[in-house]
Design an enzyme around this catalytic site. Structure first.
Site, short mmCIF file in Angstrom:
data_model
loop_
_atom_site.label_atom_id
_atom_site.label_comp_id
_atom_site.label_asym_id
_atom_site.label_seq_id
_atom_site.Cartn_x
_atom_site.Cartn_y
_atom_site.Cartn_z
N GLU A 1 0.79 -1.21 -0.15
CA GLU A 1 0.16 -0.02 -0.12
C GLU A 1 0.99 1.25 -0.06
O GLU A 1 2.15 1.43 0.22
CB GLU A 1 -0.87 0.16 1.33
CG GLU A 1 -2.02 -1.23 1.17
CD GLU A 1 -3.01 -1.48 2.16
OE1 GLU A 1 -2.74 -0.59 3.23
OE2 GLU A 1 -3.77 -2.17 2.12
N CYS B 1 -1.69 -4.46 -5.61
CA CYS B 1 -2.30 -6.24 -5.00
C CYS B 1 -1.29 -7.23 -5.01
O CYS B 1 -0.45 -7.12 -5.90
CB CYS B 1 -3.46 -6.40 -5.79
SG CYS B 1 -4.81 -5.29 -5.57
N GLU C 1 -1.50 -10.15 -6.05
CA GLU C 1 -1.82 -11.11 -7.46
C GLU C 1 -0.82 -10.28 -8.33
O GLU C 1 -0.04 -10.89 -9.10
CB GLU C 1 -3.04 -11.12 -8.01
CG GLU C 1 -4.04 -11.78 -7.06
CD GLU C 1 -4.86 -10.83 -6.24
OE1 GLU C 1 -4.17 -9.86 -5.56
OE2 GLU C 1 -5.95 -10.94 -5.86
N1 THU Z 1 -6.20 -6.58 -2.23
C1 THU Z 1 -5.20 -7.55 -2.96
O1 THU Z 1 -4.05 -7.59 -2.62
N2 THU Z 1 -5.60 -8.43 -3.56
C2 THU Z 1 -7.08 -8.89 -3.92
O2 THU Z 1 -7.36 -9.59 -4.45
C3 THU Z 1 -8.10 -7.63 -3.05
C4 THU Z 1 -7.51 -6.65 -2.42
C5 THU Z 1 -5.58 -5.53 -1.40
C6 THU Z 1 -5.29 -4.22 -1.89
C7 THU Z 1 -5.52 -3.38 -0.55
O3 THU Z 1 -4.04 -3.45 -0.01
C8 THU Z 1 -6.19 -4.31 0.28
O4 THU Z 1 -6.01 -5.59 -0.09
C9 THU Z 1 -7.58 -3.70 0.69
O5 THU Z 1 -8.22 -3.34 -0.64
#
Ligand code: THU
Length: 151
Positions: A50, A59, A61
């Site tokens: 973040e 994210c 993935e």
């Molecule tokens: N996030 C992911 O890393 N992958 C997902 O599949 C859904 C959301 C993260 C983004 C952010 O850091 C946190 O989860 C909340 O949205």
């Protein structure tokens, strides 16, 4: 595309769960881990990263896929995503931005596994194909057909 061998799936989940521990998510406090299996048999992990400027968040993935791509990988066989999501309610699924990035590099029939690792082991495992999550991607082929590219 066949289902993964249990030993490989376990390893994929293990890498995803290990990488989840490195999550940098001070704002959402929502930790995610991912791991991608490549054509060469290697596994690359990723986690969510973040930023104080929230929209810059990457994210798990995409971190996993981008790490593999940066290492020269171009063929992908499976992706595991783990959440530490205790309690009731449906398990999370990959976000739309990640689905589009997956569609650029991964075959539509590629299996995507999600699991809840809040107990310390993968539970509530769900298996779906990329095309189930994202049936109509914007594809690189569309750009080839775009007449503006020929000018
Ligand atoms: N996030 C992911 O890393 N992958 C997902 O599949 C859904 C959301 C993260 C983004 C952010 O850091 C946190 O989860 C909340 O949205």
């Amino acid at each position: 595309m066949p289902t993964l061998k249990p030993t490989i799936l376990n390893e994929l989940f293990a890498v995803a769960a290990r990488t989840l521990k490195n999550s940098y998510s001070p704002y959402s406090k929502f930790k995610v881990g991912a791991a991608v299996l490549t054509g060469s048999g290697k596994i690359y992990g990723g986690t969510n990263i973040e930023n104080a400027s929230f929209g810059l968040t990457n994210c798990a993935e995409r971190t996993a896929l981008f790490s593999a791509i940066a290492a020269g990988e171009r063929e992908f066989k499976a992706l595991a995503i783990v959440f530490s999501q205790k309690g009731l309610g449906d398990l999370s699924t990959p976000c739309g931005a990640c689905r589009q990035v997956m569609a650029e590099f991964c075959p539509p029939a590629m299996p995507i596994y999600t699991a809840d690792v809040s107990s310390g082991k993968p539970e509530r495992i769900v298996q779906k194909k990329l095309k189930d999550y994202y049936p109509y991607p914007f594809s690189p082929e569309a750009l080839q057909k775009n007449p503006r590219r020929t000018k």
